[in-house]
Design a protein around this motif. Structure first.
Motif, PDB file in Angstrom:
ATOM      1  N   ALA A   1       0.805  -1.233   0.000  1.00 44.97           N
ATOM      2  CA  ALA A   1       0.000   0.000   0.000  1.00 44.97           C
ATOM      3  C   ALA A   1       0.834   1.277   0.000  1.00 44.97           C
ATOM      4  CB  ALA A   1      -0.984  -0.021   1.165  1.00 44.97           C
ATOM      5  N   PRO A   2       1.899   1.414   0.797  1.00 49.54           N
ATOM      6  CA  PRO A   2       2.683   2.660   0.749  1.00 49.54           C
ATOM      7  C   PRO A   2       3.278   2.945  -0.636  1.00 49.54           C
ATOM      8  CG  PRO A   2       3.235   1.413   2.720  1.00 49.54           C
ATOM      9  CD  PRO A   2       2.376   0.526   1.861  1.00 49.54           C
ATOM     10  N   LEU A   3       3.777   1.910  -1.298  1.00 49.81           N
ATOM     11  CA  LEU A   3       4.314   2.085  -2.645  1.00 49.81           C
ATOM     12  C   LEU A   3       3.208   2.489  -3.621  1.00 49.81           C
ATOM     13  CD1 LEU A   3       6.617   1.892  -4.712  1.00 49.81           C
ATOM     14  CD2 LEU A   3       6.085  -0.547  -4.924  1.00 49.81           C
ATOM     15  N   ALA A   4       2.042   1.868  -3.490  1.00 48.65           N
ATOM     16  CA  ALA A   4       0.914   2.201  -4.369  1.00 48.65           C
ATOM     17  C   ALA A   4       0.483   3.651  -4.160  1.00 48.65           C
ATOM     18  CB  ALA A   4      -0.249   1.248  -4.109  1.00 48.65           C
ATOM     19  N   ARG A   5       0.429   4.107  -2.909  1.00 50.45           N
ATOM     20  CA  ARG A   5       0.041   5.505  -2.641  1.00 50.45           C
ATOM     21  C   ARG A   5       1.078   6.483  -3.198  1.00 50.45           C
ATOM     22  NH1 ARG A   5      -2.191   3.167   2.014  1.00 50.45           N
ATOM     23  NH2 ARG A   5      -0.322   3.482   3.269  1.00 50.45           N
ATOM     24  N   THR A   6       2.356   6.136  -3.101  1.00 50.58           N
ATOM     25  CA  THR A   6       3.406   6.987  -3.671  1.00 50.58           C
ATOM     26  C   THR A   6       3.253   7.065  -5.189  1.00 50.58           C
ATOM     27  OG1 THR A   6       4.922   6.419  -1.885  1.00 50.58           O
ATOM     28  CG2 THR A   6       5.903   7.280  -3.916  1.00 50.58           C
ATOM     29  N   ASN A   7       3.040   5.925  -5.834  1.00 54.55           N
ATOM     30  CA  ASN A   7       2.819   5.923  -7.289  1.00 54.55           C
ATOM     31  C   ASN A   7       1.587   6.728  -7.654  1.00 54.55           C
ATOM     32  OD1 ASN A   7       5.059   4.338  -7.727  1.00 54.55           O
ATOM     33  ND2 ASN A   7       3.907   2.415  -7.848  1.00 54.55           N
ATOM     34  N   TRP A   8       0.537   6.657  -6.833  1.00 50.55           N
ATOM     35  CA  TRP A   8      -0.696   7.395  -7.104  1.00 50.55           C
ATOM     36  C   TRP A   8      -0.465   8.891  -6.983  1.00 50.55           C
ATOM     37  CZ3 TRP A   8      -4.549   8.528  -9.652  1.00 50.55           C
ATOM     38  CH2 TRP A   8      -5.620   9.273  -9.199  1.00 50.55           C
ATOM     39  N   ARG A   9       0.325   9.342  -6.003  1.00 54.45           N
ATOM     40  CA  ARG A   9       0.599  10.783  -5.876  1.00 54.45           C
ATOM     41  C   ARG A   9       1.263  11.314  -7.144  1.00 54.45           C
ATOM     42  NH1 ARG A   9       1.260   9.574  -0.409  1.00 54.45           N
ATOM     43  NH2 ARG A   9       3.475   9.063  -0.606  1.00 54.45           N
ATOM     44  N   ILE A  10       2.210  10.558  -7.674  1.00 56.26           N
ATOM     45  CA  ILE A  10       2.896  10.976  -8.908  1.00 56.26           C
ATOM     46  C   ILE A  10       1.922  10.943 -10.086  1.00 56.26           C
ATOM     47  CG2 ILE A  10       4.730  10.387 -10.548  1.00 56.26           C
ATOM     48  CD1 ILE A  10       6.211   9.140  -8.085  1.00 56.26           C
ATOM     49  N   ALA A  11       1.180   9.858 -10.205  1.00 52.58           N
ATOM     50  CA  ALA A  11       0.225   9.725 -11.313  1.00 52.58           C
ATOM     51  C   ALA A  11      -0.877  10.779 -11.211  1.00 52.58           C
ATOM     52  CB  ALA A  11      -0.386   8.329 -11.317  1.00 52.58           C
ATOM     53  N   HIS A  12      -1.335  11.092  -9.988  1.00 53.64           N
ATOM     54  CA  HIS A  12      -2.384  12.103  -9.793  1.00 53.64           C
ATOM     55  C   HIS A  12      -1.888  13.472 -10.239  1.00 53.64           C
ATOM     56  CE1 HIS A  12      -5.079  14.830  -7.523  1.00 53.64           C
ATOM     57  NE2 HIS A  12      -5.981  13.887  -7.792  1.00 53.64           N
ATOM     58  N   ALA A  13      -0.651  13.812  -9.892  1.00 51.90           N
ATOM     59  CA  ALA A  13      -0.080  15.093 -10.342  1.00 51.90           C
ATOM     60  C   ALA A  13       0.000  15.133 -11.865  1.00 51.90           C
ATOM     61  CB  ALA A  13       1.297  15.300  -9.716  1.00 51.90           C
ATOM     62  N   ASN A  14       0.416  14.039 -12.480  1.00 50.94           N
ATOM     63  CA  ASN A  14       0.475  13.979 -13.950  1.00 50.94           C
ATOM     64  C   ASN A  14      -0.915  14.041 -14.569  1.00 50.94           C
ATOM     65  OD1 ASN A  14       3.268  13.830 -13.939  1.00 50.94           O
ATOM     66  ND2 ASN A  14       3.280  11.589 -13.926  1.00 50.94           N
ATOM     67  N   LEU A  15      -1.889  13.451 -13.900  1.00 51.41           N
ATOM     68  CA  LEU A  15      -3.269  13.498 -14.382  1.00 51.41           C
ATOM     69  C   LEU A  15      -3.805  14.924 -14.333  1.00 51.41           C
ATOM     70  CD1 LEU A  15      -5.514  11.522 -15.321  1.00 51.41           C
ATOM     71  CD2 LEU A  15      -6.227  11.364 -12.943  1.00 51.41           C
ATOM     72  N   GLU A  16      -3.549  15.619 -13.227  1.00 53.96           N
ATOM     73  CA  GLU A  16      -3.984  17.022 -13.117  1.00 53.96           C
ATOM     74  C   GLU A  16      -3.306  17.890 -14.175  1.00 53.96           C
ATOM     75  OE1 GLU A  16      -3.146  17.861  -8.988  1.00 53.96           O
ATOM     76  OE2 GLU A  16      -5.290  17.745  -8.522  1.00 53.96           O
ATOM     77  N   ALA A  17      -2.002  17.673 -14.387  1.00 52.78           N
ATOM     78  CA  ALA A  17      -1.274  18.450 -15.398  1.00 52.78           C
ATOM     79  C   ALA A  17      -1.811  18.158 -16.794  1.00 52.78           C
ATOM     80  CB  ALA A  17       0.216  18.143 -15.326  1.00 52.78           C
ATOM     81  N   ARG A  18      -2.118  16.903 -17.050  1.00 45.61           N
ATOM     82  CA  ARG A  18      -2.628  16.515 -18.369  1.00 45.61           C
ATOM     83  C   ARG A  18      -3.994  17.135 -18.634  1.00 45.61           C
ATOM     84  NH1 ARG A  18      -3.116  11.627 -21.680  1.00 45.61           N
ATOM     85  NH2 ARG A  18      -4.450  12.343 -23.367  1.00 45.61           N
ATOM     86  N   LEU A  19      -4.874  17.130 -17.628  1.00 45.50           N
ATOM     87  CA  LEU A  19      -6.236  17.642 -17.814  1.00 45.50           C
ATOM     88  C   LEU A  19      -6.333  19.138 -17.564  1.00 45.50           C
ATOM     89  CD1 LEU A  19      -8.219  14.691 -16.222  1.00 45.50           C
ATOM     90  CD2 LEU A  19      -7.825  15.161 -18.639  1.00 45.50           C
TER      91      LEU A  19
END
Length: 179
Positions: free
Chosen positions: A61-79
Motif C-alpha cells: 500500500a505505501p508504494l501504491a500511494r506513492t505511485n498514485w501521488r505521482i500519477a495524480h499530479a500527472n493526471l492534473e497536469a494533463r487535464l
C-alpha cells in the motif's frame, strides 16, 4: 427377386445411416466436451485475481500511494484543471499500474464524463490516446487486478458516473428510483 434386392439395399442404407448418425452424435458430444473445457480455461485465466493478504496489502500500500501521488499530479497536469478532479474508483494493480476513472473538464471548460484511464510510467493513458484494442486489453487487465484500492468511487463510465449525472440519471421521486 427385385423385391428381395430392394429390402437388402434398404437394410444396408439404414445400417449406414445409423453408423453415420452415431458418428455425428459422438463428434458433437466431443465438441461440447472440448468447448466446455475451453470455456472453463478461459474463465479461469480471465477471472478477477484474488485480493492481497493483509500482510501483502500492508507491504504494498505505501508504494501504491506513492505511485498514485505521482500519477495524480500527472493526471492534473494533463487535464489542466483549475478545480480538483472528480475521481471515480482508482486502484493499483500487482504490477504497479494505476487504473481508474476521472471526470475532467473539456477544452471549453465544461465537465465531460467519467473516463477510464490507466498509467504507463506514471503517465495517464486515455482511450483516445491509443488504438481501441490496445486500450481495451490494458483496461481488461486493470479490471482483473484491483490489488490496492486508492480511491473508493464509481466504476460507471460516462455521464451517469459523475456526481451531477447520478443526480440526473438516478433521481428518486416519492421513494422510487427513476432512470
Amino acid at each position: 427377386m427385385a423385391a428381395l434386392d430392394f429390402g437388402a439395399r434398404r437394410r444396408q442404407t439404414s445400417a449406414a445411416a445409423l453408423v453415420f448418425s452415431s458418428i455425428a452424435v459422438i463428434g458433437a458430444l466431443g465438441a461440447v466436451v472440448v468447448t466446455g473445457f475451453d470455456v472453463a480455461r478461459f474463465e479461469r485465466d480471465n477471472a478477477t485475481l484474488p485480493p492481497p493478504s493483509p500482510e501483502q496489502a500492508a507491504r504494498y500500500a505505501p508504494l501504491a500511494r506513492t505511485n498514485w501521488r505521482i500519477a495524480h499530479a500527472n493526471l492534473e497536469a494533463r487535464l489542466k484543471q483549475a478545480s480538483p478532479l472528480e475521481l471515480g474508483a482508482v486502484w493499483s494493480t500487482r504490477t504497479g499500474r494505476i487504473c481508474g476513472l476521472v471526470n475532467g473538464r473539456g477544452s471549453f471548460g465544461g465537465l465531460t464524463a467519467m473516463a477510464r484511464f490507466y498509467t504507463v510510467d506514471q503517465q495517464p493513458v486515455f482511450h483516445r490516446d491509443i488504438d481501441h484494442l490496445s486500450f481495451q486489453h490494458a483496461w481488461f487487465q486493470c479490471r482483473r487486478d484491483p490489488y490496492v484500492m486508492l480511491n473508493q468511487g464509481t466504476m460507471e463510465p460516462g455521464f451517469c458516473g459523475t456526481e451531477l449525472g447520478r443526480r440526473r440519471c438516478y433521481a428518486v421521486k416519492n421513494g422510487v428510483r427513476v432512470e
